[in-house]
Design an enzyme around this catalytic site. Structure first.
Site, PDB file in Angstrom:
ATOM      1  N   ARG A 162       0.827  -1.215   0.000  1.00  0.00           N
ATOM      2  CA  ARG A 162       0.000   0.000   0.000  1.00  0.00           C
ATOM      3  C   ARG A 162       0.862   1.267   0.000  1.00  0.00           C
ATOM      4  O   ARG A 162       0.438   2.298  -0.535  1.00  0.00           O
ATOM      5  CB  ARG A 162      -0.933  -0.016   1.206  1.00  0.00           C
ATOM      6  CG  ARG A 162      -2.074  -0.983   0.989  1.00  0.00           C
ATOM      7  CD  ARG A 162      -2.971  -1.071   2.183  1.00  0.00           C
ATOM      8  NE  ARG A 162      -4.288  -1.563   1.798  1.00  0.00           N
ATOM      9  CZ  ARG A 162      -5.240  -1.880   2.666  1.00  0.00           C
ATOM     10  NH1 ARG A 162      -5.038  -1.731   3.948  1.00  0.00           N
ATOM     11  NH2 ARG A 162      -6.406  -2.320   2.243  1.00  0.00           N
ATOM     12  N   LYS A 198     -18.238 -15.586   4.757  1.00  0.00           N
ATOM     13  CA  LYS A 198     -19.671 -15.450   5.009  1.00  0.00           C
ATOM     14  C   LYS A 198     -20.468 -15.023   3.788  1.00  0.00           C
ATOM     15  O   LYS A 198     -20.053 -14.127   3.061  1.00  0.00           O
ATOM     16  CB  LYS A 198     -19.898 -14.425   6.109  1.00  0.00           C
ATOM     17  CG  LYS A 198     -19.397 -14.910   7.449  1.00  0.00           C
ATOM     18  CD  LYS A 198     -19.601 -13.872   8.496  1.00  0.00           C
ATOM     19  CE  LYS A 198     -19.201 -14.404   9.855  1.00  0.00           C
ATOM     20  NZ  LYS A 198     -19.208 -13.355  10.855  1.00  0.00           N
ATOM     21  N   GLY A 241      -7.620  -7.093   0.099  1.00  0.00           N
ATOM     22  CA  GLY A 241      -7.668  -7.940   1.285  1.00  0.00           C
ATOM     23  C   GLY A 241      -7.154  -9.331   1.028  1.00  0.00           C
ATOM     24  O   GLY A 241      -6.087  -9.518   0.427  1.00  0.00           O
ATOM     25  N   GLY A 267     -12.778  -3.884   1.280  1.00  0.00           N
ATOM     26  CA  GLY A 267     -14.132  -3.395   1.550  1.00  0.00           C
ATOM     27  C   GLY A 267     -14.613  -2.440   0.471  1.00  0.00           C
ATOM     28  O   GLY A 267     -15.764  -2.502   0.035  1.00  0.00           O
TER      29      GLY A 267
HETATM   30  P1  AMP Z   1     -13.988 -12.670   4.337  1.00  0.00           P
HETATM   31  O1  AMP Z   1     -13.370 -11.919   5.471  1.00  0.00           O
HETATM   32  O2  AMP Z   1     -15.457 -12.910   4.476  1.00  0.00           O
HETATM   33  O3  AMP Z   1     -13.598 -12.161   2.964  1.00  0.00           O
HETATM   34  O4  AMP Z   1     -13.369 -14.133   4.429  1.00  0.00           O
HETATM   35  C1  AMP Z   1     -12.017 -14.397   4.387  1.00  0.00           C
HETATM   36  C2  AMP Z   1     -11.749 -15.551   5.291  1.00  0.00           C
HETATM   37  O5  AMP Z   1     -12.595 -16.625   4.918  1.00  0.00           O
HETATM   38  C3  AMP Z   1     -10.343 -16.120   5.222  1.00  0.00           C
HETATM   39  O6  AMP Z   1      -9.686 -15.791   6.419  1.00  0.00           O
HETATM   40  C4  AMP Z   1     -10.544 -17.622   5.102  1.00  0.00           C
HETATM   41  O7  AMP Z   1      -9.766 -18.369   6.002  1.00  0.00           O
HETATM   42  C5  AMP Z   1     -12.021 -17.782   5.443  1.00  0.00           C
HETATM   43  N1  AMP Z   1     -12.610 -18.978   4.814  1.00  0.00           N
HETATM   44  C6  AMP Z   1     -12.599 -19.328   3.529  1.00  0.00           C
HETATM   45  N2  AMP Z   1     -13.177 -20.518   3.359  1.00  0.00           N
HETATM   46  C7  AMP Z   1     -13.587 -20.953   4.574  1.00  0.00           C
HETATM   47  C8  AMP Z   1     -14.230 -22.128   5.045  1.00  0.00           C
HETATM   48  N3  AMP Z   1     -14.596 -23.092   4.199  1.00  0.00           N
HETATM   49  N4  AMP Z   1     -14.481 -22.233   6.360  1.00  0.00           N
HETATM   50  C9  AMP Z   1     -14.114 -21.245   7.207  1.00  0.00           C
HETATM   51  N5  AMP Z   1     -13.496 -20.115   6.828  1.00  0.00           N
HETATM   52  C10 AMP Z   1     -13.226 -19.965   5.521  1.00  0.00           C
END
Ligand code: AMP
Length: 394
Positions: free
Chosen positions: A37, A198, A348, A371
């Site tokens: 960055r 999520k 990210g 984000g």
């Molecule tokens: P986000 O912050 O929603 O973009 O998600 C990113 C995070 O999702 C990363 O730290 C991954 O470790 C987690 N992630 C990806 N796939 C899975 C999974 N199948 N189960 C749990 N966490 C996950």
């Protein structure tokens, strides 16, 4: 078309310039461990200095919750920047108050002053007008180059623009051009890859992408909620029960446009050394959880990607932080890199995964904002961008 004023539309000579940058970088043992960055802000920093202006840099770092926290000082960032720039560089231990005011007023043209973390003040996240006015009083004009913060309305990126002429830096302009044009006029076939933990955080993006994308490829933890919506038992997998109804609705609405994994890598613990197995999509055995997409999924998604003309990717396909569960994400990164599509990676985790896959050079654009780029995929406006003055000529 970029409709905002930029630093190239304004005379900077002899001016005192306040630039909001995104120096929210990882720091380990007091040293910057990834300066992506900082590097991304250099074109703007060097241009401002070349115009014989004096430059005051502001940024947040981490989440100090409105209080001074030495662990989250920007000093290591200032030291790192001093090692890159030829210009003399100074540091003030507060972004507000007499020290900052005096250092700013005495700053000669061609020199840089880095101010301490804006989030040491509670007014930053509240977009407090008094804090914004105090920051603005340090300079003659404001440059916003902090794309990574553009989805937030804070004092140092939005409030301050009420009190000074406000223009965009090169990084802000570049990010908005790539992401904005891709969303407004993607060349078809347009494939969107969505992953991450999520589904709740990506529902708006799916709704906005459905009329635009030819295919939406789903992976990561968010796929689990779709499988739960189809009636599979997901055992210890991450599932958002509250989002099951909306996942059902999306499956019906999207039909074959929405692609789900064909197989998954399951683990007997949430641990880097957990026992692992690849199984076809179906019920997950008790005591196990899905942590990655499987090889059949990578192959099927790879086939869809091979003919794509535009690809956007936001969110990893699995828990890529654990090497044993990173293959799905890295192999998909390779499939995107191999395609001839214009490829735009959200910031990210996806940006980190894209780099770790060794394919970074092959992508058209890797965004510095997770984000903010997601908010653009959602079709929402960015307050940080809105606050910049319009270019009346466009
Ligand atoms: P986000 O912050 O929603 O973009 O998600 C990113 C995070 O999702 C990363 O730290 C991954 O470790 C987690 N992630 C990806 N796939 C899975 C999974 N199948 N189960 C749990 N966490 C996950």
């Amino acid at each position: 078309m970029f409709k905002k004023k930029t630093i190239q539309n304004i005379d900077l000579q002899g001016k005192r310039v306040l630039a909001r940058v995104d120096f929210n970088v990882p720091i380990e043992d007091g040293v910057v461990s990834d300066d992506t960055r900082i590097q991304a802000a250099l074109p703007t920093i060097e241009y401002i200095l070349s115009q014989k202006a004096s430059l005051i840099l502001i940024s947040h770092l981490g989440r100090p919750k409105g209080e001074r926290n030495p662990q989250l000082s920007l000093r290591p960032v200032a030291d790192h920047l001093a090692g890159i720039l030829e210009a003399p560089l100074h540091f003030a231990e507060d972004c507000l108050g007499p020290q900052a005011e005096e250092a700013a007023s005495r700053l000669p043209s061609g020199e840089v002053l880095v101010l301490e973390n804006t989030r040491f003040h509670a007014g930053e996240k509240k977009n407090d007008p008094q804090m914004a006015r105090q920051l603005a009083s340090l300079a003659d004009l404001f440059v916003n180059d902090a794309f990574g913060t553009a989805h937030r309305a804070h004092a140092s990126n939005v409030g301050v623009a009420d009190y000074l002429p406000a223009v965009a830096g090169f990084l802000m302009e570049r990010e908005i051009r790539y992401l904005g044009e891709m969303i407004a006029e993607p060349e078809s076939p347009f494939v969107a890859i969505l992953g991450g933990s999520k589904v709740s955080g990506k529902i708006q993006a799916i709704h906005n992408l459905l009329p635009k994308a030819d295919h939406i490829l789903i992976g990561g933890g968010m796929a689990n909620t779709f499988f739960a919506a189809q009636g599979y038992r997901m055992a210890d997998s991450l599932v958002e029960e509250d989002s099951i109804p909306v996942a059902k609705e999306l499956l019906e609405k999207a039909g074959s446009q929405l692609h789900l994994p064909l197989d998954y890598v399951i683990a007997d613990a949430f641990d880097p050394d957990a026992g692992r197995k690849v199984i076809p999509v179906g019920d997950v055995p008790a005591g196990w959880r899905v942590l990655d997409i499987g090889p059949k999924t990578v192959a099927a998604y790879g086939t869809t990607l091979a003919s794509a003309k535009t690809v956007t990717w936001n969110g990893p396909m699995g828990v890529f932080e654990f090497p044993a569960f990173a293959k799905g994400t890295f192999n998909l990164a390779k499939a995107v890199a191999k395609s001839e599509a214009v490829s735009i990676i959200g910031g990210g985790d996806s940006a980190a995964a894209a780099k770790q896959s060794g394919m970074a050079e092959q992508f058209t654009h890797i965004s510095t904002g997770g984000g903010a780029s997601l908010q653009m995929l959602e079709g929402a406006t960015l307050p940080g961008l809105d606050a910049i003055d319009n270019d009346e000529l466009t």
